[in-house]
Design a protein around this motif. Structure first.
Motif, PDB file in Angstrom:
ATOM      1  N   ALA A  74      30.825  35.076  21.729  1.00 47.26           N
ATOM      2  CA  ALA A  74      31.130  33.864  22.497  1.00 47.26           C
ATOM      3  C   ALA A  74      29.851  33.219  23.019  1.00 47.26           C
ATOM      4  O   ALA A  74      29.686  31.994  22.962  1.00 47.26           O
ATOM      5  N   ALA A  75      28.940  34.040  23.523  1.00 46.82           N
ATOM      6  CA  ALA A  75      27.673  33.503  24.033  1.00 46.82           C
ATOM      7  C   ALA A  75      26.860  32.877  22.908  1.00 46.82           C
ATOM      8  O   ALA A  75      26.265  31.809  23.065  1.00 46.82           O
ATOM      9  N   ARG A  76      26.859  33.545  21.751  1.00 49.82           N
ATOM     10  CA  ARG A  76      26.111  33.005  20.611  1.00 49.82           C
ATOM     11  C   ARG A  76      26.707  31.684  20.146  1.00 49.82           C
ATOM     12  O   ARG A  76      25.995  30.714  19.866  1.00 49.82           O
ATOM     13  N   ASP A  77      28.045  31.627  20.063  1.00 52.29           N
ATOM     14  CA  ASP A  77      28.694  30.397  19.614  1.00 52.29           C
ATOM     15  C   ASP A  77      28.441  29.255  20.594  1.00 52.29           C
ATOM     16  O   ASP A  77      28.230  28.105  20.190  1.00 52.29           O
ATOM     17  N   GLU A  78      28.474  29.570  21.887  1.00 54.88           N
ATOM     18  CA  GLU A  78      28.211  28.538  22.893  1.00 54.88           C
ATOM     19  C   GLU A  78      26.787  28.009  22.759  1.00 54.88           C
ATOM     20  O   GLU A  78      26.549  26.796  22.807  1.00 54.88           O
ATOM     21  N   ALA A  79      25.833  28.919  22.579  1.00 54.82           N
ATOM     22  CA  ALA A  79      24.437  28.504  22.428  1.00 54.82           C
ATOM     23  C   ALA A  79      24.249  27.707  21.142  1.00 54.82           C
ATOM     24  O   ALA A  79      23.506  26.719  21.108  1.00 54.82           O
ATOM     25  N   ARG A  80      24.933  28.117  20.085  1.00 60.02           N
ATOM     26  CA  ARG A  80      24.818  27.401  18.807  1.00 60.02           C
ATOM     27  C   ARG A  80      25.402  25.994  18.916  1.00 60.02           C
ATOM     28  O   ARG A  80      24.834  25.025  18.410  1.00 60.02           O
ATOM     29  N   ASP A  81      26.558  25.869  19.588  1.00 59.24           N
ATOM     30  CA  ASP A  81      27.176  24.552  19.761  1.00 59.24           C
ATOM     31  C   ASP A  81      26.276  23.626  20.570  1.00 59.24           C
ATOM     32  O   ASP A  81      26.166  22.427  20.276  1.00 59.24           O
ATOM     33  N   ALA A  82      25.644  24.173  21.609  1.00 61.40           N
ATOM     34  CA  ALA A  82      24.738  23.359  22.428  1.00 61.40           C
ATOM     35  C   ALA A  82      23.550  22.881  21.599  1.00 61.40           C
ATOM     36  O   ALA A  82      23.118  21.726  21.708  1.00 61.40           O
ATOM     37  N   LEU A  83      23.033  23.763  20.758  1.00 61.57           N
ATOM     38  CA  LEU A  83      21.906  23.383  19.900  1.00 61.57           C
ATOM     39  C   LEU A  83      22.337  22.326  18.891  1.00 61.57           C
ATOM     40  O   LEU A  83      21.616  21.353  18.636  1.00 61.57           O
ATOM     41  N   LEU A  84      23.528  22.491  18.318  1.00 58.11           N
ATOM     42  CA  LEU A  84      24.025  21.527  17.338  1.00 58.11           C
ATOM     43  C   LEU A  84      24.182  20.144  17.969  1.00 58.11           C
ATOM     44  O   LEU A  84      23.801  19.127  17.375  1.00 58.11           O
ATOM     45  N   ALA A  85      24.740  20.088  19.185  1.00 64.68           N
ATOM     46  CA  ALA A  85      24.904  18.804  19.873  1.00 64.68           C
ATOM     47  C   ALA A  85      23.549  18.161  20.161  1.00 64.68           C
ATOM     48  O   ALA A  85      23.373  16.944  19.998  1.00 64.68           O
ATOM     49  N   ALA A  86      22.586  18.976  20.570  1.00 68.21           N
ATOM     50  CA  ALA A  86      21.247  18.447  20.848  1.00 68.21           C
ATOM     51  C   ALA A  86      20.602  17.908  19.576  1.00 68.21           C
ATOM     52  O   ALA A  86      19.940  16.865  19.595  1.00 68.21           O
ATOM     53  N   VAL A  87      20.805  18.603  18.469  1.00 69.84           N
ATOM     54  CA  VAL A  87      20.242  18.154  17.191  1.00 69.84           C
ATOM     55  C   VAL A  87      20.855  16.822  16.766  1.00 69.84           C
ATOM     56  O   VAL A  87      20.153  15.906  16.319  1.00 69.84           O
ATOM     57  N   GLU A  88      22.172  16.690  16.912  1.00 69.98           N
ATOM     58  CA  GLU A  88      22.832  15.442  16.513  1.00 69.98           C
ATOM     59  C   GLU A  88      22.300  14.258  17.320  1.00 69.98           C
ATOM     60  O   GLU A  88      22.034  13.180  16.771  1.00 69.98           O
ATOM     61  N   GLN A  89      22.143  14.445  18.629  1.00 65.81           N
ATOM     62  CA  GLN A  89      21.590  13.375  19.456  1.00 65.81           C
ATOM     63  C   GLN A  89      20.141  13.084  19.084  1.00 65.81           C
ATOM     64  O   GLN A  89      19.716  11.923  19.045  1.00 65.81           O
ATOM     65  N   GLY A  90      19.392  14.145  18.804  1.00 71.31           N
ATOM     66  CA  GLY A  90      17.993  13.961  18.439  1.00 71.31           C
ATOM     67  C   GLY A  90      17.835  13.190  17.141  1.00 71.31           C
ATOM     68  O   GLY A  90      16.973  12.309  17.027  1.00 71.31           O
ATOM     69  N   VAL A  91      18.667  13.509  16.149  1.00 71.77           N
ATOM     70  CA  VAL A  91      18.607  12.806  14.863  1.00 71.77           C
ATOM     71  C   VAL A  91      18.950  11.330  15.053  1.00 71.77           C
ATOM     72  O   VAL A  91      18.297  10.438  14.490  1.00 71.77           O
TER      73      VAL A  91
END
Length: 371
Positions: free
Chosen positions: A65-82
């Motif tokens: 759960a912690a890994r998935d939460e961290a991965r989702d946060a990174l994915l959202a940050a990447v989408e905004q960054g792109v």
């Protein structure tokens, strides 16, 4: 005498038989006790193994759960960054900030690809037919179960989660740096255009008329600016919280405030702006978008009936925008207005009938989102 001997023999035989019977009974009782003890030990071992497996599963679930939460946060940050990286292409003073964002986005993408979103641990279930080879956990000097292996696994999972979180924070920081640089570039560009417009203005002829410069703004009232989201807003007209709004990826007003609209309106405007920019070579200029209740009250007091009654303005809903009141750029007969009127509806943006040239309150600068 012979009879006495026989009697003694019979008594002795009976005693021996009784002793043998008692020995067999004791042996049987001991055997049953040993079997019961063995069964109890086996049940205890299986129960301990089951509890250990359950603890391990729970630990893995928490880690996942912690890994998935961290991965989702990174994915959202990447989408905004792109999105920001694409929107700022050629529109920052120093390309180094965009290069830094591109670099961290590449590393983040690699981390996402190497961290599967649906990895699932394999559970081992104990069976009733065989007890585990080592049912009891090893214990240290303190008598507590030795959790060195679980601790090592937990540390590995924790490091992975921490790495994802740190990378997400790095992406967000780089994204904010580019967005700030982009906003500064846009503000400077807007200021430069205004300076150029003022430099080329001709004095208006007395009483107005054709002697005036078409690039001079038609607005001569007190200045009003676009509004940021309303803190603690209840969602009513002019009281929209940030959760209901989204800022455009380009542009800030002279006070540095970003242009906010309802989320779906901003998303549609982003698509419209891509087409507008392809046609005219620059972003759509914005003047006012969301307007809070207090600003609408001030406008009503300053401008009278030409301003909407507070609580009824379309700007207060987050579904309206004004382009600059510059007749030479967005006025009635300009290519920009003609394009917006013709193409805006494809993106849900229209000029209401009352704002048309022959409408009840002509405003060439006003557009509304209708979905």
């Amino acid at each position: 005498m012979a009879a006495a001997v026989v009697a003694l023999a019979l008594v002795a035989g009976a005693a021996v038989g009784l002793g043998l019977s008692r020995s067999r009974e004791q042996a049987r009782v001991q055997a049953e006790a040993s079997a019961s003890a063995a069964l109890a030990a086996r049940v205890l071992a299986q129960d301990s193994a089951a509890r250990g497996a359950e603890v391990a599963r729970a630990g893995r679930a928490v880690g996942d759960a912690a890994r998935d939460e961290a991965r989702d946060a990174l994915l959202a940050a990447v989408e905004q960054g792109v999105e920001t990286l694409d929107a700022s292409d050629g529109e920052v003073a120093d390309e180094a900030v965009r290069d830094a964002l591109a670099d961290v986005l590449q590393r983040a993408q690699h981390a996402l690809e190497s961290t599967p979103a649906d990895a699932a641990p394999t559970d081992v279930q104990p069976t009733d037919d065989a007890a585990p080879a080592d049912p009891a956990p090893t214990r240290g000097a303190s008598g507590q179960a030795d959790g060195s292996e679980q601790g090592a696994a937990g540390s590995s999972d924790g490091a992975s989660v921490a790495a994802l979180r740190a990378l997400a924070a790095e992406v967000v920081a780089a994204h904010e740096a580019v967005r700030t640089a982009h906003d500064e570039w846009l503000a400077e560009r807007k200021a430069q255009r205004e300076r150029e417009a003022r430099a080329t203005q001709r004095p208006r002829a007395p009483g107005g008329g054709s002697g005036g410069d078409r690039c001079e703004t038609t607005y001569d009232g007190p200045p009003f600016y676009t509004s940021p989201p309303t803190k603690g807003g209840d969602g009513s007209n002019g009281k929209l919280p940030e959760s209901m709004l989204r800022a455009t990826s380009w542009g800030v007003d002279p006070k540095g405030t970003r242009y906010w609209l309802r989320t779906e309106a901003t998303q549609a405007l982003e698509r419209l702006n891509v087409a507008f920019k392809a046609e005219f070579g620059h972003d759509l200029d914005l003047d006012l978008t969301y307007r809070d209740f207090a600003t609408q009250v001030a406008m009503r007091e300053a401008l009278g009936s030409i301003a909407a009654v507070p609580g009824t303005s379309k700007h207060g809903t987050g579904y309206a925008l004004d382009v600059p009141e510059l007749p030479c750029e967005y006025g009635w007969d300009t290519p920009q207005r003609a394009w917006l009127v013709a193409n805006g509806p494809s993106y849900g943006w229209v000029q209401p009938s009352w704002a048309l040239r022959n409408g009840s309150n002509p405003e060439y600068w006003h557009y509304e989102y209708v979905g």
